[in-house]
Structure formats: structure tokens, C-alpha cells
Design a protein around this motif. Sequence first.
Motif, PDB file in Angstrom:
ATOM      1  N   LYS A   1       0.863  -1.376  -0.214  1.00  0.00           N
ATOM      2  CA  LYS A   1       0.049   0.042  -0.085  1.00  0.00           C
ATOM      3  C   LYS A   1       0.479   1.019  -0.146  1.00  0.00           C
ATOM      4  N   THR A   2       1.419   1.262   0.868  1.00  0.00           N
ATOM      5  CA  THR A   2       3.061   2.327   0.680  1.00  0.00           C
ATOM      6  C   THR A   2       3.106   2.363  -0.326  1.00  0.00           C
ATOM      7  N   SER A   3       3.744   1.823  -1.392  1.00  0.00           N
ATOM      8  CA  SER A   3       5.112   1.725  -2.462  1.00  0.00           C
ATOM      9  C   SER A   3       3.897   2.020  -3.183  1.00  0.00           C
ATOM     10  N   LEU A   4       2.620   1.769  -3.595  1.00  0.00           N
ATOM     11  CA  LEU A   4       0.973   1.846  -4.236  1.00  0.00           C
ATOM     12  C   LEU A   4       1.071   3.651  -4.253  1.00  0.00           C
ATOM     13  N   GLN A   5       0.906   4.125  -2.610  1.00  0.00           N
ATOM     14  CA  GLN A   5       1.052   6.198  -3.021  1.00  0.00           C
ATOM     15  C   GLN A   5       2.014   5.897  -3.333  1.00  0.00           C
ATOM     16  N   GLU A   6       3.250   5.402  -2.954  1.00  0.00           N
ATOM     17  CA  GLU A   6       4.300   6.331  -3.240  1.00  0.00           C
ATOM     18  C   GLU A   6       4.283   6.639  -5.188  1.00  0.00           C
TER      19      GLU A   6
ATOM     20  N   LEU B   1      -0.853  11.960  -8.480  1.00  0.00           N
ATOM     21  CA  LEU B   1      -1.833  11.994  -7.882  1.00  0.00           C
ATOM     22  C   LEU B   1      -2.254  11.563  -6.536  1.00  0.00           C
ATOM     23  N   PRO B   2      -3.104  12.318  -5.848  1.00  0.00           N
ATOM     24  CA  PRO B   2      -3.802  12.043  -4.663  1.00  0.00           C
ATOM     25  C   PRO B   2      -3.579  10.165  -4.712  1.00  0.00           C
ATOM     26  N   HIS B   3      -3.798  10.155  -2.944  1.00  0.00           N
ATOM     27  CA  HIS B   3      -3.828   8.705  -2.763  1.00  0.00           C
ATOM     28  C   HIS B   3      -4.949   7.638  -3.014  1.00  0.00           C
ATOM     29  N   PRO B   4      -4.178   6.595  -3.727  1.00  0.00           N
ATOM     30  CA  PRO B   4      -5.960   6.048  -4.555  1.00  0.00           C
ATOM     31  C   PRO B   4      -6.784   5.787  -4.002  1.00  0.00           C
ATOM     32  N   PRO B   5      -7.804   5.658  -3.928  1.00  0.00           N
ATOM     33  CA  PRO B   5      -8.593   5.345  -2.532  1.00  0.00           C
ATOM     34  C   PRO B   5      -8.513   3.167  -3.270  1.00  0.00           C
ATOM     35  N   TYR B   6      -9.489   2.726  -1.583  1.00  0.00           N
ATOM     36  CA  TYR B   6      -9.554   1.989  -1.681  1.00  0.00           C
ATOM     37  C   TYR B   6     -11.472   1.107  -1.615  1.00  0.00           C
TER      38      TYR B   6
ATOM     39  N   ARG C   1     -11.016  -3.356  -4.206  1.00  0.00           N
ATOM     40  CA  ARG C   1     -10.771  -2.777  -5.724  1.00  0.00           C
ATOM     41  C   ARG C   1      -9.845  -1.348  -5.487  1.00  0.00           C
ATOM     42  N   VAL C   2      -8.839  -1.423  -6.388  1.00  0.00           N
ATOM     43  CA  VAL C   2      -7.861   0.191  -5.773  1.00  0.00           C
ATOM     44  C   VAL C   2      -7.539   0.509  -7.482  1.00  0.00           C
ATOM     45  N   THR C   3      -7.916   1.746  -7.620  1.00  0.00           N
ATOM     46  CA  THR C   3      -7.968   2.052  -9.424  1.00  0.00           C
ATOM     47  C   THR C   3      -6.797   3.626  -9.056  1.00  0.00           C
ATOM     48  N   LEU C   4      -4.909   3.364 -10.113  1.00  0.00           N
ATOM     49  CA  LEU C   4      -4.320   4.405  -9.723  1.00  0.00           C
ATOM     50  C   LEU C   4      -4.712   5.436 -10.951  1.00  0.00           C
ATOM     51  N   ASP C   5      -5.288   6.809 -11.384  1.00  0.00           N
ATOM     52  CA  ASP C   5      -6.427   7.026 -12.472  1.00  0.00           C
ATOM     53  C   ASP C   5      -4.612   7.288 -13.299  1.00  0.00           C
ATOM     54  N   ALA C   6      -5.402   7.319 -15.020  1.00  0.00           N
ATOM     55  CA  ALA C   6      -4.664   7.561 -15.757  1.00  0.00           C
ATOM     56  C   ALA C   6      -3.711   9.193 -15.430  1.00  0.00           C
TER      57      ALA C   6
ATOM     58  N   ALA D   1      -2.042  -4.076  -8.153  1.00  0.00           N
ATOM     59  CA  ALA D   1      -2.016  -2.969  -9.135  1.00  0.00           C
ATOM     60  C   ALA D   1       0.021  -2.314  -8.787  1.00  0.00           C
ATOM     61  N   MET D   2       0.341  -2.452  -8.532  1.00  0.00           N
ATOM     62  CA  MET D   2       2.260  -2.509  -8.071  1.00  0.00           C
ATOM     63  C   MET D   2       2.707  -3.914  -9.172  1.00  0.00           C
TER      64      MET D   2
END
Length: 236
Positions: free
Chosen positions: A162-167, A174-179, A195-200, A227-228
Motif C-alpha cells: 500500500k505504501t509502494s502504491l501511494q509512492e 495523484l492523491p492516495h489511491p482509494p480502496y 479494488r484500488v484504482t490508480l488514475d491515468a 496494482a504494483m
Amino acid sequence: MNTQGGPDGFLSSFGVSIDPELFSLALTHRSWAYEHGGAPHNERLEFLGDSILGQAVTVKLYRDYPELTEGELATRRAALVSTVALAEVAHGLGLGSHLRLGKGEELTGGREKDSILADTVEAIIGAVYLSTDTETAAAFVRALIEPLLADPDRFTASLDPKTSLQEAAAARGLPHPPYETSGTGPDHARRFTSRVTLDAARGLGAVTGLGRGTSKKAAELAAARDAMRQLRDSAS
């Protein structure tokens, strides 16, 4: 308790034989022992197996990765002997159906709890050691962790995906991805999907990770790891 014909059947693919009494003890959780007049349980075997596991993993990493620093070796070892990793091993073995659990743990989904599964893997390692010898036990450990070593993400994001995805989100501006996480099933056997989404952003495509687990936390960690993995694949 289903033992698929005993320890030889259960672990036949590993080429090891465990003393039947030690095998039964390794599968016995303290909750079952408490309900059966304080019978022996697997915590002493778990203590032994934890030591053997740590040594076997340390030696393998030291020999196989001469280019890694002490800190990098320690990170990899932590990923391989973590509760999450050992629970994955247990699920791969179908270990949950073999456990001897007390009624309380049975009703609260003990057969799927990462902590119980991981402890039992360590207890089985201890039983293998007592039933065979040092090298056979070490070879057994190496066989158990082989699928884990095949996952490169385990050593980058698996300790805290989760920290890696935030980075990764921050690097995209982008802001922290929502779950989005939901649970299904009765309270004693609840399963969660996240489900977690990292926007384009900046010409990069969107990424959606999916994960499942027996707790909200486990499902979100699995989604972040997925996601990672997608981010790594898209960059290669």
C-alpha cells in the motif's frame, strides 16, 4: 480431520516422511488441545520450525544472491518468512482442511486465518526436522519457498504494497489511491474483495488492482500488490 492418507500422502510431492505422531501434533492448535484436557499442541514444534526456517532461508539467500547487501538480504528474508508468505504456502498445500481446531476457532474461520496457517507451516517444518535430519529439513524449506522466490514483486512491494502504491501515485502527481472493499458470507467465514484504482496521468494508463482475503486488510494488501505488479509489467 482430513489427512489425505496421513503425512506421506500429504507431503508426498516433497519426498519427505514425517513420524505420524509428530504430524498429528504439528496440526494441533492450542484451541483443540484446551478442549481436550490440555493435550499437547504444536507451539513447541512451531518454535523449532521457526528457527530452521530462518536458517534455511538465510543460507539460500546468502548463496544465491552474492551481489546483495546485508540490508537487501534481510529484506528478502523478512518477505519470505512473514506470516503472509507462510499463509500463502499453507493455502498452496491445502493445509486448512487438515488442522485440528477447537470449536471456537472453527466457528470464527480459523482454517483461513493467516496466523494459524503460518504457525502450522512452521510446526510442520519442525516435525520434518525431528523425523529426518538437518539437510532434509533445509531442502524441505527450500521447496516450500520456491514459488515465493519466483515472484519478484515480493521483494519490492510485498512488505508494504500500500505504501509502494501511494509512492507510485505521488510520482504521477495523484492523491492516495482509494480502496473499495466489501465483504460477503457469514461472520465466522467472511471473505473480502477489494479494488484500488490508480488514475491515468501524464500519458500513463489507469491501473486497477483486485485482491481477496479473509480480512479487509488482507484484501487491500492483495489489491495493492496486484496494482504494483501491473505497473511493473507496463514499465518492462
